[in-house]
Design a protein around this motif. Structure first.
Motif, short mmCIF file in Angstrom:
data_model
loop_
_atom_site.label_atom_id
_atom_site.label_comp_id
_atom_site.label_asym_id
_atom_site.label_seq_id
_atom_site.Cartn_x
_atom_site.Cartn_y
_atom_site.Cartn_z
N SER A 255 0.81 -1.22 0.00
CA SER A 255 0.00 0.00 0.00
C SER A 255 0.85 1.27 0.00
O SER A 255 0.51 2.24 -0.70
N LEU A 256 1.94 1.29 0.79
CA LEU A 256 2.66 2.54 1.02
C LEU A 256 4.02 2.63 0.33
O LEU A 256 4.53 3.74 0.13
N LEU A 257 4.62 1.47 0.02
CA LEU A 257 5.97 1.49 -0.53
C LEU A 257 6.00 0.93 -1.94
O LEU A 257 4.97 0.84 -2.61
N THR A 258 7.16 0.54 -2.42
CA THR A 258 7.34 0.17 -3.83
C THR A 258 7.67 -1.31 -3.98
O THR A 258 8.02 -1.98 -3.01
N PRO A 259 7.59 -1.85 -5.22
CA PRO A 259 8.02 -3.24 -5.46
C PRO A 259 9.47 -3.47 -5.03
O PRO A 259 9.81 -4.56 -4.55
N ARG A 260 10.32 -2.47 -5.19
CA ARG A 260 11.72 -2.60 -4.75
C ARG A 260 11.79 -2.81 -3.24
O ARG A 260 12.54 -3.65 -2.75
N ASP A 261 11.01 -2.04 -2.48
CA ASP A 261 10.99 -2.19 -1.02
C ASP A 261 10.53 -3.59 -0.63
O ASP A 261 11.07 -4.20 0.30
N LEU A 262 9.51 -4.10 -1.34
CA LEU A 262 9.03 -5.45 -1.04
C LEU A 262 10.09 -6.48 -1.37
O LEU A 262 10.24 -7.48 -0.66
N GLY A 263 10.86 -6.25 -2.44
CA GLY A 263 11.95 -7.16 -2.78
C GLY A 263 13.02 -7.20 -1.70
O GLY A 263 13.48 -8.28 -1.29
N LEU A 264 13.42 -6.03 -1.20
CA LEU A 264 14.40 -5.96 -0.11
C LEU A 264 13.86 -6.62 1.16
O LEU A 264 14.55 -7.42 1.81
N TYR A 265 12.62 -6.29 1.49
CA TYR A 265 12.02 -6.79 2.73
C TYR A 265 11.85 -8.31 2.70
O TYR A 265 12.10 -8.99 3.70
N SER A 266 11.44 -8.84 1.55
CA SER A 266 11.22 -10.29 1.44
C SER A 266 12.51 -11.06 1.74
O SER A 266 12.48 -12.11 2.39
N VAL A 267 13.63 -10.53 1.28
CA VAL A 267 14.91 -11.21 1.49
C VAL A 267 15.33 -11.15 2.95
O VAL A 267 15.68 -12.19 3.55
N VAL A 268 15.34 -9.96 3.56
CA VAL A 268 15.81 -9.86 4.95
C VAL A 268 14.83 -10.50 5.92
O VAL A 268 15.24 -11.04 6.96
N PHE A 269 13.54 -10.48 5.61
CA PHE A 269 12.56 -11.14 6.47
C PHE A 269 12.80 -12.65 6.48
O PHE A 269 12.82 -13.28 7.54
N ALA A 270 12.98 -13.24 5.30
CA ALA A 270 13.23 -14.69 5.21
C ALA A 270 14.51 -15.06 5.94
O ALA A 270 14.57 -16.08 6.64
N LEU A 271 15.55 -14.24 5.81
CA LEU A 271 16.81 -14.53 6.49
C LEU A 271 16.67 -14.44 8.00
O LEU A 271 17.23 -15.25 8.74
N SER A 272 15.89 -13.49 8.49
CA SER A 272 15.71 -13.33 9.93
C SER A 272 14.93 -14.48 10.55
O SER A 272 15.09 -14.78 11.74
N ARG A 273 14.09 -15.18 9.76
CA ARG A 273 13.28 -16.27 10.30
C ARG A 273 14.10 -17.49 10.69
O ARG A 273 13.59 -18.41 11.35
N VAL A 274 15.37 -17.52 10.29
CA VAL A 274 16.24 -18.62 10.70
C VAL A 274 16.31 -18.71 12.22
O VAL A 274 16.41 -19.79 12.79
#
Length: 455
Positions: A255-274
């Motif tokens: 809603s508020l950010l860009t596809p690029r932000d979602l791309g960055l977030y998806s990567v760091v979120f998945a890595l943090s779930r370890v």
């Protein structure tokens, strides 16, 4: 009394072994998810990673909205009555509900997605429509099959369902990447086909666990329907809150950010779930394992699991953060390092949130899911407010701070609720000097067993 119960459960039902197996499975899934992210980020770039993330996001989110608490209800009710005819009746009632609701939800999503994804490319929107339409029934079916396996303590089957999809997906992405055919369309297909295969395989395996008769020949049982939906409605609020809580961050980015932000977030979120691997496995195993036990036994097992897991994960957090930043740059590329602070915050949020979910499993086990619903409602209200305050100001870091605040609130509320629900002092949950002795005994028993096997 609690210690004796714990030993009995570990020896008879292999609780530690089941948690270990689930931990390995969850860690493997997270590693495979990381492989997905590496391949897609390297081949499609940050924006391509963001577009694929938004495509595969909707079935998970929408399935959580319409699941009506039936997977959890299935575990609870099967644990109360394992008669083959009863279990078969439960399964039939669930699928009679899931088939039409999947179709209705998919059609609604088809017309609404172009509005929700107006900032995304036409290709991404069309792929999201098709993927969502086909994946909603697959996601709901997978959740039911996994719950059925857990209700029979067939955790190897539920773990197999969990692992098979990302494993086949990783293989297909590697093949597509090496052959030069990886793009947004083929990547989406590589996510869809493994889900189809997993549902078919899971249905064949679990058919033998249900009944030798065909489900379509069974009459609809009014009592089974009432039992399923009665408990399902009780936990649906919890499931709904959980879905909103775990997916709200992606909705905010869309809603508020860009596809690029979602791309960055998806990567760091998945890595943090370890960091959540062990805690997630404990949560998955505890509910079906402790449901039906005495309250004292439930609290003893859940409390010990919470304390030991938190101690281990906090110990691993600091050195792992440095390794995580190193991996972020090496595996995904330097452009992803701009989200490293977000990664740090999400890692801490992951551990705190994981610990609170372990404690919350005790409420479901005693038939009090409304207690979890209360804490989720409060945490979500706080999260939503902070999302709209922090995200416009700080971007992804603000989003992560909002999530961390929600995790802290959930843990505090749960710690306040437990003394009232179980009529015990809070210190019984926070500290037990016997935990260290318990760990030593577990390690000692492992060494003895290993020595016997060698001899």
């Amino acid at each position: 009394m609690g210690g004796l119960s714990m030993k009995r459960i570990i020896r008879n039902d292999s609780l530690i072994g089941t948690i270990l197996l689930s931990s390995i499975t969850n860690f493997s899934v997270m590693m495979l998810t990381m492989i997905h992210s590496i391949i897609i980020a390297r081949m499609l770039g940050v924006e391509g990673r963001g577009e694929l993330a938004v495509i595969v996001f909707w079935p998970v989110f929408l399935s959580g909205l319409v699941g009506l608490g039936l997977p959890t209800s299935l575990i609870y009710n099967v644990k109360q009555n394992k008669s083959n005819n009863k279990v078969s009746a439960f399964v039939k009632v669930i699928f009679i509900y899931l088939i039409p609701i999947s179709l209705i939800t998919g059609i609604v999503a088809w017309f609404c997605l172009p509005i929700w994804l107006e900032n995304y490319s036409l290709t991404a929107i069309q792929l999201a429509q098709m993927y969502t339409l086909f994946s909603i029934p697959l996601t709901l079916s997978t959740n039911i099959l996994s719950a059925l396996a857990k209700s029979f303590d067939k955790f190897h089957i539920s773990n197999g369902l969990l692992l098979s999809v990302p494993l086949l997906n990783a293989i297909s992405l590697i093949v597509l990447g090496l052959s030069g055919y990886l793009n947004l369309i083929t990547a989406t297909i590589s996510y869809l086909i493994p889900s189809i295969l997993a549902v078919i395989a899971g249905g064949i395996v679990l058919k033998r666990q249900i009944s030798k008769s065909h489900l379509y020949k069974l009459p609809i049982n009014a009592e089974s329907t009432k039992q399923l939906f009665r408990y399902g409605v009780k936990v649906y609020g919890l499931d709904l809150m959980s879905t909103i809580y775990t997916q709200a961050d992606k909705l905010i980015i869309v809603s508020l950010l860009t596809p690029r932000d979602l791309g960055l977030y998806s990567v760091v979120f998945a890595l943090s779930r370890v960091f959540n691997t062990v805690q997630l496995a404990i949560t998955d195993v505890l509910f079906p394992k402790v449901t039906g036990l005495e309250r004292e036994e439930i609290l003893s097992i859940v409390g010990k699991s919470f304390r030991i897991s938190m101690m281990l994960m906090v110990t691993l957090l600091i050195p792992s953060l440095f390794i995580g930043r190193f991996l972020l740059g090496i595996l995904f590329g330097k452009e992803f390092l701009e989200a490293s602070t977000t990664f740090y915050i999400l890692s801490l949020e992951c551990i705190i949130g994981g610990g609170s979910w372990i404690l919350a499993s005790s409420f479901n086990a005693i038939g009090r899911p409304e207690l979890v619903l209360i804490r989720q409602a409060i945490a979500i209200a706080i999260n939503v407010v902070l999302f709209f305050i922090f995200t416009p100001l700080l971007g992804l870091e603000g989003l992560a701070l909002a999530l961390l605040s929600g995790a802290v609130v959930r843990l505090i509320i749960t710690l306040v609720q437990i003394p009232h629900a179980f009529n015990v002092p809070l210190r019984c949950i926070l500290y037990d000097h016997a935990d260290f002795a318990y760990l030593k005994n577990i390690l000692k028993e492992k060494r003895i067993r290993k020595g016997r096997m060698v001899s």
